[in-house]
Design a protein around this motif. Structure first.
Motif, PDB file in Angstrom:
ATOM      1  N   LEU A  67     -20.486 -10.078  10.134  1.00 22.36           N
ATOM      2  CA  LEU A  67     -21.393 -10.993  10.933  1.00 22.36           C
ATOM      3  C   LEU A  67     -21.484 -12.195  10.065  1.00 22.36           C
ATOM      4  CD1 LEU A  67     -24.007  -8.748  12.468  1.00 22.36           C
ATOM      5  CD2 LEU A  67     -22.184  -9.492  13.652  1.00 22.36           C
ATOM      6  N   VAL A  68     -21.940 -11.995   8.644  1.00 22.54           N
ATOM      7  CA  VAL A  68     -22.243 -13.199   8.020  1.00 22.54           C
ATOM      8  C   VAL A  68     -20.944 -13.930   7.730  1.00 22.54           C
ATOM      9  CG1 VAL A  68     -22.801 -13.740   5.287  1.00 22.54           C
ATOM     10  CG2 VAL A  68     -24.031 -11.991   6.484  1.00 22.54           C
ATOM     11  N   ILE A  69     -19.835 -13.266   7.605  1.00 23.01           N
ATOM     12  CA  ILE A  69     -18.363 -14.139   7.370  1.00 23.01           C
ATOM     13  C   ILE A  69     -18.358 -15.150   8.561  1.00 23.01           C
ATOM     14  CG2 ILE A  69     -16.093 -13.972   7.079  1.00 23.01           C
ATOM     15  CD1 ILE A  69     -16.658 -11.610   5.365  1.00 23.01           C
ATOM     16  N   SER A  70     -18.585 -14.281   9.890  1.00 23.33           N
ATOM     17  CA  SER A  70     -18.140 -14.945  10.994  1.00 23.33           C
ATOM     18  C   SER A  70     -19.389 -16.256  11.329  1.00 23.33           C
ATOM     19  CB  SER A  70     -18.617 -14.042  12.441  1.00 23.33           C
ATOM     20  OG  SER A  70     -17.478 -12.946  12.174  1.00 23.33           O
ATOM     21  N   LEU A  73     -18.135 -18.969   8.616  1.00 29.64           N
ATOM     22  CA  LEU A  73     -16.687 -19.655   9.267  1.00 29.64           C
ATOM     23  C   LEU A  73     -17.361 -20.610  10.333  1.00 29.64           C
ATOM     24  CD1 LEU A  73     -14.324 -16.652   9.632  1.00 29.64           C
ATOM     25  CD2 LEU A  73     -13.905 -18.718   8.134  1.00 29.64           C
ATOM     26  N   GLY A  74     -18.069 -20.349  11.228  1.00 25.81           N
ATOM     27  CA  GLY A  74     -18.459 -21.416  12.377  1.00 25.81           C
ATOM     28  C   GLY A  74     -19.302 -22.481  11.523  1.00 25.81           C
ATOM     29  N   TYR A  75     -19.946 -22.043  10.477  1.00 21.62           N
ATOM     30  CA  TYR A  75     -20.731 -23.402   9.899  1.00 21.62           C
ATOM     31  C   TYR A  75     -19.996 -24.167   9.094  1.00 21.62           C
ATOM     32  CZ  TYR A  75     -25.529 -24.707   7.815  1.00 21.62           C
ATOM     33  OH  TYR A  75     -26.483 -25.455   7.498  1.00 21.62           O
ATOM     34  N   MET A  76     -18.823 -23.416   8.576  1.00 22.04           N
ATOM     35  CA  MET A  76     -17.828 -24.244   7.633  1.00 22.04           C
ATOM     36  C   MET A  76     -17.062 -25.279   8.659  1.00 22.04           C
ATOM     37  SD  MET A  76     -14.553 -22.698   5.813  1.00 22.04           S
ATOM     38  CE  MET A  76     -13.639 -22.540   7.302  1.00 22.04           C
ATOM     39  N   THR A 250     -23.241 -23.947  -4.206  1.00 19.47           N
ATOM     40  CA  THR A 250     -23.283 -23.313  -2.591  1.00 19.47           C
ATOM     41  C   THR A 250     -22.808 -21.879  -2.576  1.00 19.47           C
ATOM     42  OG1 THR A 250     -22.786 -25.719  -1.732  1.00 19.47           O
ATOM     43  CG2 THR A 250     -22.334 -23.867  -0.315  1.00 19.47           C
ATOM     44  N   ILE A 251     -21.713 -21.669  -3.264  1.00 17.75           N
ATOM     45  CA  ILE A 251     -21.203 -20.294  -3.447  1.00 17.75           C
ATOM     46  C   ILE A 251     -22.106 -19.336  -3.754  1.00 17.75           C
ATOM     47  CG2 ILE A 251     -19.456 -18.899  -4.405  1.00 17.75           C
ATOM     48  CD1 ILE A 251     -17.580 -21.133  -4.330  1.00 17.75           C
ATOM     49  N   VAL A 252     -22.743 -19.533  -4.908  1.00 20.66           N
ATOM     50  CA  VAL A 252     -23.973 -18.392  -5.573  1.00 20.66           C
ATOM     51  C   VAL A 252     -24.983 -18.369  -4.807  1.00 20.66           C
ATOM     52  CG1 VAL A 252     -24.972 -17.921  -7.663  1.00 20.66           C
ATOM     53  CG2 VAL A 252     -22.785 -19.134  -7.867  1.00 20.66           C
ATOM     54  N   VAL A 384     -17.217 -18.440   2.090  1.00 18.89           N
ATOM     55  CA  VAL A 384     -16.409 -17.377   2.702  1.00 18.89           C
ATOM     56  C   VAL A 384     -15.402 -16.775   2.089  1.00 18.89           C
ATOM     57  CG1 VAL A 384     -14.797 -17.176   4.785  1.00 18.89           C
ATOM     58  CG2 VAL A 384     -16.814 -18.583   4.830  1.00 18.89           C
ATOM     59  N   GLY A 385     -14.731 -17.465   1.181  1.00 13.07           N
ATOM     60  CA  GLY A 385     -13.534 -16.791   0.344  1.00 13.07           C
ATOM     61  C   GLY A 385     -14.218 -15.768  -0.758  1.00 13.07           C
ATOM     62  N   VAL A 386     -15.603 -15.967  -1.063  1.00 13.94           N
ATOM     63  CA  VAL A 386     -15.988 -14.996  -1.933  1.00 13.94           C
ATOM     64  C   VAL A 386     -16.688 -13.769  -0.873  1.00 13.94           C
ATOM     65  CG1 VAL A 386     -18.375 -14.704  -3.219  1.00 13.94           C
ATOM     66  CG2 VAL A 386     -16.762 -16.643  -3.867  1.00 13.94           C
TER      67      VAL A 386
END
Length: 439
Positions: A67-70, A73-76, A250-252, A384-386
């Motif tokens: 769910l988080v990745i989905s 992805l939309g946010y990205m 952003t990633i962390v 997303v990649g992480v």
């Protein structure tokens, strides 16, 4: 441009009291409106994170991670789209665009509640897709003002305080009212939506930028494709360094934010919804006071350097303090608070000060939205990649240890890139004397 530059130089001789004055009513309205607006958006975007979704699987994968990745992805994708749409947005279209974007995101949470398990990730993808453009539209009301740092600090408070607030609200609905995990996000978003509508009205009623604002910070105009490419040709190396630091932050930060409930559960503090908010309050207060202090620094180059040096200090700090925590010397609560400060301070400095002063330093008649959305698009791609790596690499590293590893690797790289960026900027100042004069 000459009259503005000429007046800008003249303003340096004015009394400090005059230079620091600003219409208080408009400032308070902008600060309150920005805070409420982004809090309303966060309720639509972040409330689902209060659930753990342990009772439902997704083809053998952890449902919450999917769910988080989905959603990210939309946010990205929204961020990539925002490079064009936000940077080209005209003022008369901002308010209706904000309401349409957040309203659609809220409807997708209703779809998330009623759709079968296999379609819920798609609903969250569509939920995240419009929301990525909200920040740029809100910030466009705030940028290019002599007190932008103060205004942006109020907006940035939502990154820390409101993310805990909406998750606590979601947990409260589930624990005290028996609301299910899948309906909880929609009801939480609906609870905050009236405040969001009021905030849009407040932002739309705010005063326009004054002549003094234009003198101090440069004019802010929509940027077409040719202007965006021109900016990159002239300033691409320094901007590239800033983007690298922003992407890692952003990633962390995103990983810490998305799995906060899991961190606390793993640390033995499950079932305490107030803890999420209470531990973020000192982070918010300390970070925002330091970031807002930038409004007192009138020289754009000095303010920019202030932001970069503070960011370097935070990067070194998260490396050292994570090492101390892993040795068992520091308690989990203190580590989460200090870690939050170390991540959020540079992240918010980019939003409050670094990008804003970079544009002002260049006297470039564009807008900060282009800088943000280029950096954000790449940042959320990395996020997303992480998460994909964490889910599919087969790693057995715990949530807390994975965050610790991210802190240390990213902290070292960000420190090095900050140093390189300052060297590049110094070289640019030497090659272009007019650049140094405009700071």
């Amino acid at each position: 441009m000459w009259p503005i530059e000429n007046n800008y130089k003249h303003m340096k001789t004015m009394p400090a009291v005059f230079r620091m004055s600003f219409p208080k009513r408009s400032t308070y309205m902008l600060m309150t409106g920005a805070f409420l607006c982004y809090t309303g958006m966060y309720a639509v975007r972040k409330a689902f994170l209060a659930g753990q979704y342990l009772d439902a699987g997704f083809y053998g994968m952890d449902l919450k991670t999917v769910l988080v990745i989905s959603q990210v992805l939309g946010y990205m994708f929204s961020k990539f789209l925002g490079i064009k749409l936000v940077s080209e947005m005209t003022p008369n279209r901002r308010a209706i665009s904000l309401i349409a974007l957040v309203g659609f995101g809220l409807l997708m949470l209703l779809a998330f509640a009623v759709l079968p398990i296999n379609l819920k990730p798609f609903a969250l993808f569509l939920n995240g897709f419009p929301l990525g453009m909200v920040f740029g539209l809100v910030f466009s009301y705030l940028e290019g003002r002599k007190n932008t740092e103060l205004l942006a600090a109020a907006l940035s408070a939502t990154f820390i305080f409101s993310t805990g607030l909406v998750k606590s609200a979601g947990l409260w609905l589930m624990q005290d009212f028996g609301i299910g995990e899948f309906f909880m996000p929609f009801l939480t978003g609906l609870l905050f939506f009236p405040f969001f509508l009021v905030s849009v009205r407040m932002l739309s009623s705010s005063q326009q930028r004054s002549t003094e604002d234009l003198m101090l910070r440069s004019e802010r105009l929509p940027m077409n494709a040719r202007q965006r490419m021109d900016f990159l040709r002239k300033n691409g190396l320094v901007f590239g360094g800033l983007v690298v630091v922003y992407v890692l932050l952003t990633i962390v930060r995103d990983f810490r934010d998305n799995f906060m409930v899991e961190f606390w559960a793993e640390l033995g503090m499950h079932g305490s919804p107030q803890l999420i908010t209470l531990t973020e309050i000192p982070v918010a207060v300390l970070v925002l006071v330091i970031a807002a202090f930038g409004v007192l620094i009138r020289d754009n180059r000095k303010a920019f350097d202030y932001g970069i040096y503070l960011s370097m200090t935070c990067c070194i700090g998260i490396v050292v303090l994570t090492f101390v925590f892993e040795k068992g010397v520091m308690s989990p609560i203190w580590w989460m608070i200090i870690n939050g400060v170390g991540l959020y301070l540079p992240y918010i400095l980019f939003h409050c000060l670094i990008f804003e002063r970079f544009i002002a330093m260049l006297r470039f008649s564009g807008n900060v939205g282009f800088l943000f959305y280029t950096a954000d698009a790449l940042g959320y791609s990395g996020s997303v990649g992480v998460m994909l790596f964490k889910e599919f690499s087969g790693s057995q590293v715990t949530w807390v240890n994975f965050l610790g590893d991210l802190n240390q690797i990213a902290g070292i790289i960000m420190t090095a890139v900050c140093i390189i960026t300052l060297i590049l900027l110094h070289g640019k100042s030497k090659r272009q004397p007019e650049f140094a004069l405009n700071t």
